[in-house]
Design a protein around this motif. Structure first.
Motif, mmCIF file in Angstrom:
data_model
loop_
_atom_site.group_PDB
_atom_site.id
_atom_site.type_symbol
_atom_site.label_atom_id
_atom_site.label_comp_id
_atom_site.label_asym_id
_atom_site.label_seq_id
_atom_site.Cartn_x
_atom_site.Cartn_y
_atom_site.Cartn_z
ATOM 1 N N LEU A 51 0.991 9.135 -34.501
ATOM 2 C CA LEU A 51 1.776 8.572 -33.410
ATOM 3 C C LEU A 51 1.140 8.948 -32.078
ATOM 4 O O LEU A 51 0.540 10.021 -31.940
ATOM 5 N N GLY A 52 1.292 8.080 -31.082
ATOM 6 C CA GLY A 52 0.787 8.376 -29.760
ATOM 7 C C GLY A 52 1.810 8.075 -28.691
ATOM 8 O O GLY A 52 2.867 7.502 -28.945
ATOM 9 N N LEU A 53 1.500 8.505 -27.479
ATOM 10 C CA LEU A 53 2.299 8.201 -26.294
ATOM 11 C C LEU A 53 3.782 8.540 -26.472
ATOM 12 O O LEU A 53 4.114 9.641 -26.892
ATOM 13 N N PHE A 54 4.675 7.609 -26.144
ATOM 14 C CA PHE A 54 6.108 7.908 -26.083
ATOM 15 C C PHE A 54 6.690 8.186 -27.470
ATOM 16 O O PHE A 54 7.607 9.006 -27.602
ATOM 17 N N ALA A 55 6.161 7.519 -28.513
ATOM 18 C CA ALA A 55 6.633 7.809 -29.866
ATOM 19 C C ALA A 55 6.275 9.234 -30.261
ATOM 20 O O ALA A 55 7.074 9.935 -30.912
ATOM 21 N N ALA A 56 5.090 9.691 -29.868
ATOM 22 C CA ALA A 56 4.711 11.074 -30.141
ATOM 23 C C ALA A 56 5.576 12.045 -29.340
ATOM 24 O O ALA A 56 5.977 13.100 -29.843
ATOM 25 N N ALA A 57 5.865 11.705 -28.090
ATOM 26 C CA ALA A 57 6.748 12.560 -27.277
ATOM 27 C C ALA A 57 8.115 12.693 -27.932
ATOM 28 O O ALA A 57 8.701 13.785 -27.968
ATOM 29 N N VAL A 90 0.922 17.936 -27.770
ATOM 30 C CA VAL A 90 1.610 17.849 -26.487
ATOM 31 C C VAL A 90 0.642 17.667 -25.322
ATOM 32 O O VAL A 90 0.955 16.960 -24.353
ATOM 33 N N VAL A 91 -0.541 18.272 -25.403
ATOM 34 C CA VAL A 91 -1.526 18.089 -24.331
ATOM 35 C C VAL A 91 -2.018 16.645 -24.309
ATOM 36 O O VAL A 91 -2.164 16.040 -23.246
ATOM 37 N N GLN A 92 -2.244 16.088 -25.491
ATOM 38 C CA GLN A 92 -2.713 14.706 -25.567
ATOM 39 C C GLN A 92 -1.670 13.731 -25.026
ATOM 40 O O GLN A 92 -2.001 12.769 -24.331
ATOM 41 N N VAL A 93 -0.399 13.960 -25.366
ATOM 42 C CA VAL A 93 0.653 13.083 -24.853
ATOM 43 C C VAL A 93 0.709 13.158 -23.335
ATOM 44 O O VAL A 93 0.865 12.144 -22.645
ATOM 45 N N TRP A 94 0.558 14.360 -22.802
ATOM 46 C CA TRP A 94 0.559 14.524 -21.331
ATOM 47 C C TRP A 94 -0.602 13.746 -20.705
ATOM 48 O O TRP A 94 -0.429 13.044 -19.707
#
Length: 407
Positions: free
Chosen positions: A299-305, A372-376
């Protein structure tokens, strides 16, 4: 008589250069011992400060030319390394070469030579006119000086600093490894420890020693490492994070997808990703992957958040990061790019920094999600409310991290 005079000149030049190297080290706080011996081997200097100890070989050339200095550098590295290997006390090799006058442009050539043939060696380049350049653990950038000629100022740092991009794919992964000890393991999948040198960082990060060496050198050149510490400790972290986010590669194109069979979209996505999830106990793989291995995804972006418990933006179709766009993988996920409905269920993205993304991904309820760093990083570059999501992560995770790193 002429031969005797030539020998005297050469000897006096070598002694003068050795005296100059000893003086540079003493002024930087190093304790110096002359002519140390181990068995039948004799070195020029032994330098010790704190937890760092170097056996120093100094070689002098009659002219400050590349074809004269590179062979001497290789000889000095071999001699210092042989002494260090036989020494009862742990010491590292430091090879220093110089002449009466050298050009700062030589730094680039010497540094490239060491990168290719002896990446673990500490080295120095000095002359008798004030120029001095050192690179190695504990050898501070304050020990470097341009010398008297004004034209040198244009060349001292630029050729070396340009040798590596600080935020390349593997460098981003190694940054995560250096930060991991302050980030909970359920927010970032990475080894956690303290590393004294590039070799230890390479082993922990599962990258080549050369990659880690270039990364550590670039951090040191740009002033992001604490030179007074015996471990690789980041400093000026707030500026480093700001640059990291600003210089991250632009996101790749998002490919809209639809479910082949309609159902509960959230459950479908979770089930599909769980089926493809890696072993949570396996170490992060190297960048070279076997052809039989399935492509990594998460998952990436907002789904990962949302998966990390840090969600802020809702109503955006989930992003799935995948290593390669392969029709077989998409079919196994139950997705189709040719579905007639134009409203997407999922966006597929092939990330630019693949190793950093997939090595750091965590499993949440069996579903792989970006760390979390990647999502940021990714949210900060997203146009629709991405900045708000990034700011939330900064306040809840990264700002407290800054405080812990400073302690």
């Amino acid at each position: 008589m002429e031969g005797i005079m030539a020998h005297d000149v050469s000897g006096s030049r070598s002694e003068a250069l050795e005296d100059r190297v000893a003086g540079i080290l003493r002024r930087a706080g190093w304790k110096i011992k002359r002519q140390p011996c181990v068995g039948s081997l004799r070195a020029d200097l032994l330098a010790q400060r704190g937890e760092h100890s170097y056996v120093v070989e100094v070689k002098s050339a009659p002219e400050g030319r590349r074809d004269r200095l590179l062979p001497l550098l290789a000889q000095a590295i071999l001699q210092a390394r042989a002494f260090a290997e036989r020494s009862v006390q742990p010491v590292a090799p430091l090879a220093v070469v110089g002449a009466k006058s050298v050009s700062a442009v030589l730094v680039r050539d010497l540094d490239r030579f060491v990168q290719e043939y002896a990446p673990e060696a500490a080295v120095g380049l000095v002359d008798l006119e004030g120029f001095q350049w050192f690179r190695g653990p504990g050898l501070e950038s304050s020990m470097n000086a341009e010398g008297r000629p004004a034209q040198r100022r244009r060349h001292v740092r630029a050729p070396v600093a340009a040798a590596s991009h600080l935020f390349s794919d593997l460098n981003q992964w190694m940054l995560k490894v250096l930060l991991a000890r302050w980030i909970p393991s359920d927010l970032l999948r990475a080894p956690r420890g303290e590393y004294r040198n590039a070799s230890q960082l390479a082993a922990a990060s599962n990258v080549s020693v050369m990659s880690a060496f270039r990364f550590v050198r670039q951090l040191r050149l740009e002033g992001f490492l604490d030179e007074s510490d015996s471990i690789l400790r980041l400093v000026r972290l707030e500026e480093l994070l700001r640059r990291w986010q600003a210089e991250s590669p632009r996101p790749a194109r998002d490919v809209p997808m639809r479910w082949i069979l309609r159902g509960n979209p959230e459950r479908q996505l979770q089930h599909a990703l769980r089926a493809q999830a890696p072993d949570s106990d396996a170490p992060p793989p190297r960048s070279r992957r076997a052809a039989a291995e399935p492509p990594r995804l998460c998952l990436g972006l907002f789904a990962a958040a949302d998966a990390l418990g840090l969600g802020f933006v809702h109503g955006v179709p989930p992003h799935v990061y995948i290593e390669q766009l392969e029709s077989g993988v998409l079919e196994r996920l139950g997705l189709s790019v040719d579905a007639p409905d134009p409203s997407p269920d999922v966006y597929i993205r092939v990330p630019a920094a693949r190793e950093s993304v997939f090595r750091g991904a965590v499993l949440r309820d069996g579903v792989p999600a970006s760390d979390v760093v990647q999502v940021w990083l990714d949210a900060g570059a997203y146009p629709a409310r991405g900045r708000e999501q990034a700011d939330l992560i900064y306040r809840k995770v990264l700002r407290p991290l800054l405080a812990r790193v400073r302690q």
